[in-house]
Design a protein around this motif. Structure first.
Motif, PDB file in Angstrom:
ATOM      1  N   LEU A   1       0.639  -0.895   0.050  1.00 59.51           N
ATOM      2  CA  LEU A   1      -0.210  -0.355  -0.143  1.00 59.51           C
ATOM      3  C   LEU A   1       1.177   0.982  -0.211  1.00 59.51           C
ATOM      4  O   LEU A   1       0.081   2.364  -0.222  1.00 59.51           O
ATOM      5  CB  LEU A   1      -1.311  -0.122   1.304  1.00 59.51           C
ATOM      6  N   ASP A   2       2.346   1.030   0.075  1.00 58.61           N
ATOM      7  CA  ASP A   2       3.283   2.020  -0.343  1.00 58.61           C
ATOM      8  C   ASP A   2       2.711   2.457  -2.197  1.00 58.61           C
ATOM      9  O   ASP A   2       2.555   2.446  -2.639  1.00 58.61           O
ATOM     10  CB  ASP A   2       4.213   1.758  -0.222  1.00 58.61           C
ATOM     11  N   PRO A   3       3.142   3.943  -1.653  1.00 58.57           N
ATOM     12  CA  PRO A   3       3.059   4.686  -2.882  1.00 58.57           C
ATOM     13  C   PRO A   3       4.489   4.193  -4.234  1.00 58.57           C
ATOM     14  O   PRO A   3       4.598   5.128  -4.321  1.00 58.57           O
ATOM     15  CB  PRO A   3       3.329   6.034  -3.396  1.00 58.57           C
ATOM     16  N   VAL A   4       4.009   3.146  -4.534  1.00 55.74           N
ATOM     17  CA  VAL A   4       4.948   2.542  -5.293  1.00 55.74           C
ATOM     18  C   VAL A   4       4.972   3.077  -6.744  1.00 55.74           C
ATOM     19  O   VAL A   4       6.186   3.009  -7.096  1.00 55.74           O
ATOM     20  CB  VAL A   4       4.897   0.590  -5.664  1.00 55.74           C
TER      21      VAL A   4
ATOM     22  N   ALA B   1     -18.729   1.811 -13.508  1.00 53.71           N
ATOM     23  CA  ALA B   1     -18.158   0.047 -12.545  1.00 53.71           C
ATOM     24  C   ALA B   1     -17.079   0.249 -11.752  1.00 53.71           C
ATOM     25  O   ALA B   1     -16.403   1.039 -12.066  1.00 53.71           O
ATOM     26  CB  ALA B   1     -18.350  -0.315 -13.619  1.00 53.71           C
ATOM     27  N   THR B   2     -16.876  -0.506 -11.259  1.00 50.78           N
ATOM     28  CA  THR B   2     -15.809  -0.946 -10.053  1.00 50.78           C
ATOM     29  C   THR B   2     -14.080  -1.355 -11.103  1.00 50.78           C
ATOM     30  O   THR B   2     -14.564  -2.028 -11.762  1.00 50.78           O
ATOM     31  CB  THR B   2     -16.443  -1.439  -9.201  1.00 50.78           C
ATOM     32  N   TYR B   3     -13.643  -0.989 -10.893  1.00 50.87           N
ATOM     33  CA  TYR B   3     -12.590  -1.732 -11.252  1.00 50.87           C
ATOM     34  C   TYR B   3     -11.473  -1.970 -10.146  1.00 50.87           C
ATOM     35  O   TYR B   3     -11.294  -1.282  -9.428  1.00 50.87           O
ATOM     36  CB  TYR B   3     -11.395  -1.019 -12.711  1.00 50.87           C
ATOM     37  N   LEU B   4      -9.572  -2.868 -10.162  1.00 52.18           N
ATOM     38  CA  LEU B   4      -9.010  -3.229  -9.089  1.00 52.18           C
ATOM     39  C   LEU B   4      -7.526  -2.586  -9.731  1.00 52.18           C
ATOM     40  O   LEU B   4      -7.571  -2.535 -12.138  1.00 52.18           O
ATOM     41  CB  LEU B   4      -9.011  -4.542  -9.575  1.00 52.18           C
ATOM     42  N   ASN B   5      -7.079  -2.294  -9.247  1.00 49.85           N
ATOM     43  CA  ASN B   5      -5.004  -1.831  -9.523  1.00 49.85           C
ATOM     44  C   ASN B   5      -4.841  -2.420  -8.618  1.00 49.85           C
ATOM     45  O   ASN B   5      -4.468  -2.791  -7.735  1.00 49.85           O
ATOM     46  CB  ASN B   5      -5.353  -0.437  -9.348  1.00 49.85           C
ATOM     47  N   PHE B   6      -3.630  -3.091  -8.856  1.00 51.62           N
ATOM     48  CA  PHE B   6      -2.880  -3.766  -8.943  1.00 51.62           C
ATOM     49  C   PHE B   6      -0.877  -2.847  -9.170  1.00 51.62           C
ATOM     50  O   PHE B   6      -0.931  -3.388 -10.365  1.00 51.62           O
ATOM     51  CB  PHE B   6      -2.467  -5.500  -9.439  1.00 51.62           C
ATOM     52  N   GLU B   7      -0.409  -2.114  -8.998  1.00 52.62           N
ATOM     53  CA  GLU B   7       0.838  -1.703  -8.861  1.00 52.62           C
ATOM     54  C   GLU B   7       1.669  -1.898  -7.873  1.00 52.62           C
ATOM     55  O   GLU B   7       1.651  -2.243  -6.808  1.00 52.62           O
ATOM     56  CB  GLU B   7       0.247  -0.383  -8.197  1.00 52.62           C
ATOM     57  N   ALA B   8       2.934  -2.615  -8.653  1.00 53.41           N
ATOM     58  CA  ALA B   8       4.181  -3.505  -7.657  1.00 53.41           C
ATOM     59  C   ALA B   8       5.397  -2.387  -8.470  1.00 53.41           C
ATOM     60  O   ALA B   8       5.655  -2.471  -9.348  1.00 53.41           O
ATOM     61  CB  ALA B   8       4.154  -4.682  -8.172  1.00 53.41           C
ATOM     62  N   ASN B   9       6.124  -2.361  -7.602  1.00 58.44           N
ATOM     63  CA  ASN B   9       7.880  -2.291  -7.800  1.00 58.44           C
ATOM     64  C   ASN B   9       9.412  -3.449  -7.272  1.00 58.44           C
ATOM     65  O   ASN B   9       7.788  -4.868  -7.447  1.00 58.44           O
ATOM     66  CB  ASN B   9       7.968  -0.815  -6.836  1.00 58.44           C
ATOM     67  N   ALA B  10      10.172  -3.059  -7.250  1.00 63.61           N
ATOM     68  CA  ALA B  10      10.606  -4.610  -7.727  1.00 63.61           C
ATOM     69  C   ALA B  10      11.326  -5.035  -5.846  1.00 63.61           C
ATOM     70  O   ALA B  10      11.787  -6.250  -6.327  1.00 63.61           O
ATOM     71  CB  ALA B  10      12.506  -3.849  -8.128  1.00 63.61           C
ATOM     72  N   ASN B  11      10.382  -3.889  -4.737  1.00 67.14           N
ATOM     73  CA  ASN B  11      10.715  -4.997  -3.444  1.00 67.14           C
ATOM     74  C   ASN B  11       9.410  -6.145  -3.452  1.00 67.14           C
ATOM     75  O   ASN B  11       9.299  -6.096  -2.300  1.00 67.14           O
ATOM     76  CB  ASN B  11      10.916  -3.984  -2.930  1.00 67.14           C
ATOM     77  N   GLY B  12       8.258  -6.325  -4.130  1.00 67.95           N
ATOM     78  CA  GLY B  12       7.555  -6.524  -4.031  1.00 67.95           C
ATOM     79  C   GLY B  12       5.926  -6.155  -3.121  1.00 67.95           C
ATOM     80  O   GLY B  12       5.422  -6.745  -2.804  1.00 67.95           O
ATOM     81  N   ALA B  13       6.555  -4.642  -3.034  1.00 65.08           N
ATOM     82  CA  ALA B  13       5.120  -4.058  -2.644  1.00 65.08           C
ATOM     83  C   ALA B  13       4.014  -3.809  -3.695  1.00 65.08           C
ATOM     84  O   ALA B  13       4.046  -3.391  -4.765  1.00 65.08           O
ATOM     85  CB  ALA B  13       6.249  -2.749  -2.105  1.00 65.08           C
ATOM     86  N   LEU B  14       3.253  -3.648  -2.876  1.00 68.17           N
ATOM     87  CA  LEU B  14       1.768  -4.205  -3.691  1.00 68.17           C
ATOM     88  C   LEU B  14       1.049  -3.138  -2.868  1.00 68.17           C
ATOM     89  O   LEU B  14       0.481  -2.827  -2.264  1.00 68.17           O
ATOM     90  CB  LEU B  14       1.178  -5.411  -3.667  1.00 68.17           C
ATOM     91  N   LEU B  15       0.495  -2.394  -4.035  1.00 69.34           N
ATOM     92  CA  LEU B  15      -0.317  -1.396  -3.558  1.00 69.34           C
ATOM     93  C   LEU B  15      -1.730  -1.522  -4.712  1.00 69.34           C
ATOM     94  O   LEU B  15      -1.321  -1.954  -5.082  1.00 69.34           O
ATOM     95  CB  LEU B  15      -0.485   0.667  -4.269  1.00 69.34           C
TER      96      LEU B  15
END
Length: 208
Positions: free
Chosen positions: A64-67, A89-103
């Motif tokens: 949940l960090d601002p990756v 409509a509802t949509y989902l976002n998945f955002e990740a950096n090279a540490n594997g931190a997932l927003l």
């Protein structure tokens, strides 16, 4: 986009890759970025994204960090809900950096989004790997979490949804934006489901 039915995540890299190569909002170039997506019936979607980037910026370490302020890869999805037949409509976002931190979050627009809980984030099983000349992220989106948000989806071969995939960094020294499906706006934003690509779940050749 065709999303093939697979038996497990081990088959992902046997699929044809999708490429994130639509440069946006003044971006001149990005490291080569591509990925794979497959669907396991009764289980969910498996996604792996690859960026041919050495020493990626990866300051953020926690979910949940601002990756997106680092070097990040992102995947957005929207499914048709029995609960939502009109309006946004509802949509989902998945955002990740090279540490594997997932927003990761869901909602109907960019501003008012609901972040997934710690337990739900664990269920996505997001992992990152840093190699000599590239880095990768992989994660799973279970049918259970999708149907908690959308209600019954009855996902199978022939089902459709929309999605987009991105490469981003908001860090000024390496700022860049790119997408799989073009975004035709002048104001930078990935939170535009109207520009998501249509995807269809299909059986692989040779499957019954």
């Amino acid at each position: 986009m065709k999303v093939e039915v697979i038996n497990s995540a081990k088959e992902l890299e046997k699929l044809s890759p999708f490429h994130v190569e639509c440069l946006l909002w003044g971006t001149k170039e990005i490291p080569a970025t591509y990925g794979y997506i497959g669907f396991v019936p009764g289980d969910g979607f498996y996604i792996k994204m690859v960026c041919e980037e050495k020493e990626p910026l990866r300051a953020y370490e926690n979910d949940l960090d601002p990756v997106y302020r680092d070097s990040a890869m992102e995947a957005f999805f929207m499914f048709e809900s029995e609960k939502e037949r009109s309006g946004l409509a509802t949509y989902l976002n998945f955002e990740a950096n090279a540490n594997g931190a997932l927003l990761a979050a869901y909602g109907k627009d960019r501003t008012y989004r609901t972040c997934f809980t710690k337990e739900e984030l664990k269920g996505f099983a997001c992992e990152a790997q840093i190699l000599e000349d590239r880095w990768t992220i992989s994660f799973r989106i279970g049918i259970d979490i999708l149907e908690r948000i959308y209600g019954p989806l009855h996902l199978q071969a022939g089902s459709t949804f929309t999605c987009n995939f991105y490469k981003i960094s908001e860090a000024k020294e390496i700022e860049h934006y790119a997408s799989y499906s073009p975004i035709k706006t002048t104001i930078p934003s990935f939170h535009l489901p109207e520009f998501f690509a249509m995807a269809e779940i299909v059986k692989r050749q040779g499957q019954n």
